[in-house]
Each structure stands twice: as C-alpha cells, then as structure tokens.
Design a protein around this motif. Structure first.
Motif, PDB file in Angstrom:
ATOM      1  N   TYR A  46       0.858  -1.189   0.000  1.00 40.87           N
ATOM      2  CA  TYR A  46       0.000   0.000   0.000  1.00 40.87           C
ATOM      3  C   TYR A  46       0.887   1.229   0.000  1.00 40.87           C
ATOM      4  CZ  TYR A  46       1.105   0.213   5.012  1.00 40.87           C
ATOM      5  OH  TYR A  46       1.765   0.299   6.213  1.00 40.87           O
ATOM      6  N   THR A  47       0.348   2.389  -0.347  1.00 39.61           N
ATOM      7  CA  THR A  47       1.162   3.601  -0.480  1.00 39.61           C
ATOM      8  C   THR A  47       0.770   4.717   0.485  1.00 39.61           C
ATOM      9  OG1 THR A  47      -0.309   4.500  -2.192  1.00 39.61           O
ATOM     10  CG2 THR A  47       1.543   3.146  -2.932  1.00 39.61           C
ATOM     11  N   PRO A  72       1.369  -6.454   5.816  1.00 43.98           N
ATOM     12  CA  PRO A  72       1.221  -5.178   5.111  1.00 43.98           C
ATOM     13  C   PRO A  72       2.583  -4.504   4.976  1.00 43.98           C
ATOM     14  CG  PRO A  72      -0.357  -5.373   6.926  1.00 43.98           C
ATOM     15  CD  PRO A  72       0.686  -6.426   7.117  1.00 43.98           C
ATOM     16  N   ILE A  99      -2.933  -2.321  -2.888  1.00 43.71           N
ATOM     17  CA  ILE A  99      -3.977  -1.293  -2.946  1.00 43.71           C
ATOM     18  C   ILE A  99      -3.538  -0.266  -3.982  1.00 43.71           C
ATOM     19  CG2 ILE A  99      -5.189   0.517  -1.666  1.00 43.71           C
ATOM     20  CD1 ILE A  99      -4.685  -1.137   0.879  1.00 43.71           C
ATOM     21  N   GLU A 359     -10.049   3.743  -4.528  1.00 45.34           N
ATOM     22  CA  GLU A 359      -8.901   2.874  -4.276  1.00 45.34           C
ATOM     23  C   GLU A 359      -9.408   1.437  -4.236  1.00 45.34           C
ATOM     24  OE1 GLU A 359      -5.666   3.825  -4.009  1.00 45.34           O
ATOM     25  OE2 GLU A 359      -6.348   5.871  -4.475  1.00 45.34           O
ATOM     26  N   VAL A 361      -8.444  -2.967  -4.100  1.00 45.28           N
ATOM     27  CA  VAL A 361      -7.498  -4.022  -3.737  1.00 45.28           C
ATOM     28  C   VAL A 361      -7.368  -4.949  -4.933  1.00 45.28           C
ATOM     29  CG1 VAL A 361      -6.959  -5.916  -2.170  1.00 45.28           C
ATOM     30  CG2 VAL A 361      -8.139  -3.878  -1.302  1.00 45.28           C
TER      31      VAL A 361
END
Length: 507
Positions: A46-47, A72, A99, A359, A361
C-alpha cells in the motif's frame, strides 16, 4: 475491421506496458527483507502511510480468526505498478495483493499484475456496492479488483449563518404582522411573557423546518442567494473553492464530457467537445466575475481556513472536512454549526456530476497465493468495511458500511450520495495526462479564454493521444440569450395558434 483494430489496440497497449515496465527494471525493492518469512504469508503493498495502523490491525484480526498471516508493507507511490511488476518477475518479496487507484488498473491488468477476481463469491454486485464503484474496478467487462474506499467532493455550508438568516426573516415578518394588527387589550405581564416564549419556540421550529429549503440546489439559486444575502460582518465571500484543482472543478462539465465510457476503459468513447460542455464551461467562466477571486490566490487549505474563521458561507470540500471541522470545534477554533449537501446543479436544465477516485485491492497475477489473497481482500472491503471510516477517516465503497441514521452517517450522507452519482477516473493509459490537460483548460477559461476554443483544443489533444490524429472539429458557437428567448417565444406562439385552431374546430 473493427475487431482487427481492437486487436491492434490491445497489442499496442501491451507493448507500451512492457516498455514502461522494462524502463524500471533497475531499482531493487525499497526495504531489504528476509524472503523466508513471506513463504507462509500474504504480502500486501500500500502507499498511504495513514493506513498503516489499520491494515496491521486487520491483518492481526484476520489471522486470529483462522486466516493466513498477512504482512502489510508500505511502499512508495512512485512508479508503483512498475515496482509490483519488477518485484514479481524477479521473485523479490513481491506482493500477493496491493492497494491501487483504479485509474492504474489498465496498466496493472495488461502487465499481469491484476487478475480478474473470483466471482464465485458474488460480492461485487449492486447489493454491496454502488454502480460507480463496480464501474471503477471493471476493465473490458471484467472485475479486476475489489472497491475499497473513495474520495469525492460535496457542498459545505455554514449552518449557523443560514439559521440566523431564516430566523431573522421570520422575526421580521412576525413583527410586521404584529404591528399591522390591533393593539393589545392589557393582558398581565406573565401572560405576555408566556406568549413571547411560545412565539420564540414556534419561530425556532419554523426556522429548522425551512433550513433544508435554504440550501441552493442550483448555481442559479446560489447566485440569487449571494445577491440577496445581508452578510454578517465576518463574511468576506459567499462561495469559494480551489479553482486550480480539477477535482473541485470537474463537476461543472462532468455530465457533459466523456473519456473512456462508464468504466473509463473504452478508447472509442471520447467526447469532450459538444454544445452542453461549452455551455457548462461558459457558466464556470461567468462565476469569475461574480465571485471575483484569482485562482492563483486560492488553495484548498486556504478555503478550509477561511470557512473555519467564518469568512465563507459556502465552499466545496472533500471528506476530510468532517474531521478537520470537528477537531477545530473541539479546540474552540470553530464556533459555528456546519452542514454538507450534494453539489448544486448548474441550473434547472443542466446537471453537475462530480469526479470520484476509488482505491481498490488488486490481486497480483504473479502470486502463488491468489485464493488466499482474494479471501483477505473480501475481508477488508466487505466484511470489515464498517470499521474503515472510524479508524482511518477513509470513506468505504461498500454500500452498507456506514449507517446513514447515525450522527456520523448523517454528516457523511452528502459524500455517499455524491459518490453514487459521480464519474470514476478513466483507466486508459493513453489519457494518463488527461487531468493535467483538463486542469489547464479550466485555468484558461477562468482567466477569460474562449470556452469553445479551449475545449476544441482539448478534444484534439486527447484524440491525438488516443487515436493518433487530431480529428475534424468545427467551431461551435453558442446561441445568444436573445436567440434562445426568441426561439422559445416562437414555439409558444405556435402552440398558442394550434390551441386557437383546435378551439375553433370544436366550436
């Protein structure tokens, strides 16, 4: 022939993806890790750093409930899909899922980094998600991700100012009626105080009942409000928004331009130059002379600060405004009540439509744990979606995740409604700079450039990028207001004449 062109388009897209991805083959993954721990775990990239605590908590809860261990991993957003691809083909701590914003799904899908989701569970349906969320994760007819959370804009207003305005009008009308009636008959002081108390309670009741009607439903109504409003001393502007940011401008023409169709993935569905889009842009331009502020002088944070200080009555805002205003109120920096509503339409005839960013997944096609990754994706986006906003401030895409009857849900309803009617960002890689071009177009029109010329230039630029040629456009001239009125009068006369003729036949 069309099928042949379609095959060429897909091949060209694949070549483009491969070239882009190969260009980034050099960089190693950002964090040196022991890949051994990844063997029996699902790796999630994720960002957004603000999601760290939440994703870690969800990973623990999922594992405690019998699911596979989830790791994560925060990653830079720069060349994000390329990084997923590089790690995958080099087998270097690659993510099993990630994500990503839906505008990157074409690139992710064509590079193999996003696969069609398993529809066996039937969670991606209108009962669980609004149509815009499903369109946002759809590419060429297939769902290639799970909608997670979204952002869009809504109309923010100072509820205290509207309340005081309505109450003032009602009091004035009440006093006028009282002064125009008969003199009192000498009732004692206690009866008079009681009557005043009842009158005050009734006025407040009527004020609250009229609050909803005071919120402008069109920009025509907003301009009329600005003309008539007797503003308090602190108010410096009726309405302001970040004119430089296309996210806050898009709604002006969102219902009248098309790039990519409903799902943003159709290169043959491009239409940004038409008479309704020009009308909408022309109205946008007129607002400059009415509200009179330079776009270069306004940022979103400045708009929020001015609203907190009571200098504005209306503004446009994203969902972060709820937590920002609630925090300001707790710290005694914001002494007003506020409300949120859907963005007003342009007029009774022309609608607005906001832009939304979703956003999602995505499941990495190079993973050897695709079923396990999908199970955790469903856990995040469906089963636990109801906890997302309270713990992160992110608005979940799932329909039933927020209780609209709760205090929190009532505040957020405008964003939920706006999202359901919004347009998702296009996925086409050939239009990746579309937002910069559109932002420039808004800036030019706001500064006084002809709306028709500006949109025609935008249409040519997009056509060159998507189809390799500018296309043939003829300049569209809007009919003048007098011509439109004359046309309407003509129709009215025809109808009236037809009515008289029919009346004569009946006689």
């Amino acid at each position: 022939m069309k099928e042949y062109k379609g095959i060429i388009s897909v091949v060209l897209c694949m070549i483009m993806v491969i070239c882009v991805l190969k260009a980034g083959l050099g960089p190693e993954p950002e964090t040196a890790v022991d890949t051994h721990e990844y063997n029996d775990s699902i790796v999630l990239w994720y960002t957004d750093e603000s999601m760290t605590d939440y994703l870690n908590a969800m990973a623990v809860e999922y594992h405690e409930n019998g699911g596979m261990r989830v790791l994560p991993r925060l990653h830079s957003g720069n060349e994000y899909v390329e990084a997923v691809y590089n790690a995958s083909v080099h087998k270097e701590a690659a993510p099993d899922m990630f994500i990503v914003s839906t505008d990157s799904l074409e690139k992710a899908y064509l590079s193999g980094c996003a696969v069609v989701v398993d529809e066996e569970w039937d969670v991606l349906n209108p009962d669980n998600f609004p149509g815009v969320a499903l369109n946002a994760v759809t590419y060429k007819g297939h769902k290639v991700g799970y909608p997670f959370y979204f952002e869009t804009s809504a109309l923010l207003y100072n509820k205290t100012y509207l309340h005081d305005m309505i109450l003032g009008k009602l009091k004035s009308e009440s006093e006028d009626a009282e002064n125009g009636g008969e003199e009192g008959t000498g009732s004692d002081s206690e009866d008079k105080d009681s009557e005043d108390a009842i009158s005050g309670a009734e006025l407040e009741k009527q004020t609250l009942a009229l609050m909803e009607e005071a919120i402008p439903e069109t920009f025509d109504e907003l301009l009329a409000f600005a003309d008539e409003y007797d503003a308090p001393e602190d108010v410096e502007g009726i309405f302001k928004w970040d004119v430089r940011d296309v996210f806050f401008n898009y709604f002006f023409i969102g219902d009248y331009i098309d790039v990519g169709g409903n799902c943003g993935d159709d290169a043959d569905s491009i239409d940004v130059y038409n008479i309704d889009a020009i009308r909408a842009m022309t109205l946008f331009q007129r607002l400059n002379s009415f509200f009179a502020f330079e776009s270069s002088d306004v940022t979103y944070d400045q708009v929020v600060d001015e609203f907190i200080q009571g200098k504005l009555v209306f503004a446009t805002a994203t969902s972060d405004i709820v937590s920002r205003l609630d925090k300001a109120k707790e710290e005694n920096e914001f002494g007003y009540e506020y409300g949120l509503a859907m963005i007003p339409d342009l007029s009774d005839e022309m609608e607005t439509r906001s832009l939304s960013v979703t956003e999602t997944v995505a499941i990495n096609g190079y993973s050897d744990k695709i079923p396990e990754a999908e199970d955790f994706a469903r856990f995040l986006t469906c089963e636990k979606a109801g906890e997302l906003y309270a713990r992160t401030g992110k608005l979940p895409s799932a329909l039933k995740a927020i209780d609209r009857n709760s205090d929190e849900g009532q505040k957020l309803s405008a964003f939920l409604d706006e999202y359901s009617y919004s347009k998702p960002m296009p996925k086409l890689m050939t239009t990746s700079n579309y937002w910069l071009l559109l932002e420039d177009a808004f800036s030019d029109v706001w500064s006084g450039k002809d709306a028709s010329t500006t949109l025609m230039e935008l249409a040519r630029q997009i056509n060159i990028q998507v189809h390799g040629e500018s296309g043939d456009f003829e300049y569209i001239t809007l009919p003048s207001e007098s011509e439109e009125v004359e046309y309407l009068d003509e129709e009215a006369l025809k109808q009236a004449a037809a009515g008289d003729e029919k009346s004569g036949e009946n006689e």
